[in-house]
Design a protein around this motif. Structure first.
Motif, mmCIF file in Angstrom:
data_model
loop_
_atom_site.group_PDB
_atom_site.id
_atom_site.type_symbol
_atom_site.label_atom_id
_atom_site.label_comp_id
_atom_site.label_asym_id
_atom_site.label_seq_id
_atom_site.Cartn_x
_atom_site.Cartn_y
_atom_site.Cartn_z
ATOM 1 N N LEU A 1 7.732 -5.944 3.571
ATOM 2 C CA LEU A 1 6.559 -5.487 4.310
ATOM 3 C C LEU A 1 6.477 -6.105 5.689
ATOM 4 C CD1 LEU A 1 3.823 -5.409 1.521
ATOM 5 C CD2 LEU A 1 5.434 -3.638 2.223
ATOM 6 N N ASN A 2 6.914 -7.347 5.831
ATOM 7 C CA ASN A 2 6.899 -7.967 7.153
ATOM 8 C C ASN A 2 7.821 -7.225 8.107
ATOM 9 O OD1 ASN A 2 5.058 -9.996 6.459
ATOM 10 N ND2 ASN A 2 6.680 -11.332 5.685
ATOM 11 N N ARG A 3 9.000 -6.865 7.621
ATOM 12 C CA ARG A 3 9.938 -6.122 8.459
ATOM 13 C C ARG A 3 9.390 -4.726 8.784
ATOM 14 N NH1 ARG A 3 16.223 -4.547 6.865
ATOM 15 N NH2 ARG A 3 16.583 -3.166 8.638
ATOM 16 N N LEU B 1 4.366 2.069 2.583
ATOM 17 C CA LEU B 1 5.503 2.760 1.976
ATOM 18 C C LEU B 1 5.047 4.138 1.509
ATOM 19 C CD1 LEU B 1 8.319 2.900 0.517
ATOM 20 C CD2 LEU B 1 7.265 1.640 -1.361
ATOM 21 N N VAL B 2 5.847 5.155 1.800
ATOM 22 C CA VAL B 2 5.595 6.496 1.276
ATOM 23 C C VAL B 2 6.718 6.829 0.304
ATOM 24 C CG1 VAL B 2 5.292 8.941 1.796
ATOM 25 C CG2 VAL B 2 4.431 7.215 3.397
ATOM 26 N N CYS B 3 6.350 7.148 -0.927
ATOM 27 C CA CYS B 3 7.308 7.577 -1.942
ATOM 28 C C CYS B 3 7.344 9.102 -1.958
ATOM 29 C CB CYS B 3 6.910 7.050 -3.317
ATOM 30 S SG CYS B 3 6.949 5.248 -3.431
ATOM 31 N N VAL B 4 8.551 9.665 -1.957
ATOM 32 C CA VAL B 4 8.708 11.108 -1.839
ATOM 33 C C VAL B 4 9.546 11.648 -2.997
ATOM 34 C CG1 VAL B 4 9.394 13.020 -0.349
ATOM 35 C CG2 VAL B 4 8.593 10.876 0.678
ATOM 36 N N GLY C 1 6.071 3.801 11.616
ATOM 37 C CA GLY C 1 6.303 2.444 11.129
ATOM 38 C C GLY C 1 6.125 2.330 9.637
ATOM 39 N N LEU C 2 6.654 3.315 8.911
ATOM 40 C CA LEU C 2 6.520 3.364 7.458
ATOM 41 C C LEU C 2 7.881 3.292 6.792
ATOM 42 C CD1 LEU C 2 4.038 6.374 7.134
ATOM 43 C CD2 LEU C 2 3.520 4.004 6.499
ATOM 44 N N ARG D 1 0.854 -1.185 0.000
ATOM 45 C CA ARG D 1 0.000 0.000 0.000
ATOM 46 C C ARG D 1 0.895 1.242 0.000
ATOM 47 N NH1 ARG D 1 -3.629 -2.819 4.635
ATOM 48 N NH2 ARG D 1 -1.501 -3.109 5.375
ATOM 49 N N ILE D 2 0.781 2.020 -1.076
ATOM 50 C CA ILE D 2 1.716 3.122 -1.333
ATOM 51 C C ILE D 2 1.019 4.460 -1.173
ATOM 52 C CG2 ILE D 2 3.157 4.223 -3.091
ATOM 53 C CD1 ILE D 2 3.644 1.447 -4.280
ATOM 54 N N ALA D 3 1.628 5.350 -0.399
ATOM 55 C CA ALA D 3 1.221 6.751 -0.327
ATOM 56 C C ALA D 3 2.345 7.599 -0.917
ATOM 57 C CB ALA D 3 0.932 7.168 1.107
#
Length: 296
Positions: free
Chosen positions: A259-261, A177-180, A210-211, A152-154
């Motif tokens: 993603l588990n980590r 995950l946040v992509c910047v 926790g991202l 799931r990406i923001a």
């Protein structure tokens, strides 16, 4: 010369790549062509998700709004969006890239998410920096979270990272995950021997939510404005997985999307979890937006 920063160990999980490059203002065709070469380079080295800088197709320092308007495009039907979507489909990757978006008479500093199946969605920068206020409207799409096969990406853009609410709204909607895409510049009073403020804020946001956060900055000096580079990828525990890197050359950073980590990193100890411990009896869990949180 392009430098590569790739983990020495074998990468079994999907991989995110952050492309640190130097767009040139007004040279849209050349910028897009260069970005596609770098997307191809990242894909050849195993990337499943590629992040490009802010306004990667147009450059950043516009002389006036007319120049910005001329360089901006409709999204997702403009030529740059279609070129990036074609590259993503051809290479079987997802791409997040900054673009100047034209919506009738309005302009937005936006980022596009495309994947092997086409356009996934668009984010519009919420917090405008300095002269951006002369060209762009503040974003009006909130903080969307896009569900993809990679997680799931923001998305956040540059100055958005100064506002912890952006990352918190991403986390409470279930983002992994946040992509910047970013164009970080030197901060006033920045000590030469200390990390850039932006990298410190990124690490703090990743840790407190926790991202995983993947930041692709540009380099170079454009119309007198210096950009600091220092692209980096941070794990959900807040510690860098790749970078920050030098400010004076193009480079591609790589890190596993585990993603588990990432989700495990929200557990600080047997008693504390950075999202479960929020005092939602004291403050609104969705910061007053009224959006429902996604299940974690």
């Amino acid at each position: 010369m392009l430098q590569r920063n790739h983990a020495e160990r074998g990468l079994a999980s999907p991989v995110v790549a952050c492309v640190q490059m130097e767009p040139h203002v007004g040279e849209k065709q050349a910028n897009v062509a260069r970005s596609i070469k770098l997307i191809e380079e990242a894909a050849e080295h195993g990337a499943s998700l590629v992040v490009l800088p802010e306004l990667a197709n147009t450059g950043y320092v516009f002389s006036d709004r007319d120049e910005a308007f001329t360089l901006a495009e409709d999204v997702p039907s403009g030529e740059t969006a279609l070129a990036w979507a074609d590259a993503a489909q051809r290479l079987g990757v997802h791409v997040v890239a900054g673009i100047a978006e034209r919506d009738r008479v309005r302009l937005y500093n936006s980022a596009l998410l495309v994947g092997p199946s086409g356009i996934v969605g668009t984010y519009r920068k919420l917090h405008l920096w300095n002269n951006e206020n002369l060209f762009f409207e503040p974003g009006n799409k909130g903080v969307p979270v896009f569900h993809t096969p990679l997680g799931r990406i923001a998305i956040a853009i540059c100055y958005d990272g100064w506002f912890p609410e952006v990352y918190r709204l991403a986390a409470t909607q279930g983002a992994d995950l946040v992509c910047v895409p970013t164009n970080w510049v030197p901060m006033q009073g920045q000590p030469a021997d200390q990390p850039a403020m932006a990298t410190t804020l990124t690490m703090a946001a990743a840790h407190s939510n926790g991202l995983m956060v993947a930041c692709a900055n540009r380099i170079g000096t454009e119309r007198g404005q210096l950009f600091v580079g220092q692209s980096l990828i941070v794990g959900g525990d807040g510690w860098p997985l790749a970078g920050p890197v030098s400010s004076d050359h193009e480079e591609i950073l790589y890190a596993e999307i585990d993603l588990n980590r990432t989700r495990a990193g929200r557990n600080l100890n047997p008693f504390n979890h950075v999202l479960r411990d929020r005092r939602t009896d004291v403050y609104d869990p969705m910061l007053g937006t009224g959006w429902p949180p996604s299940p974690s």
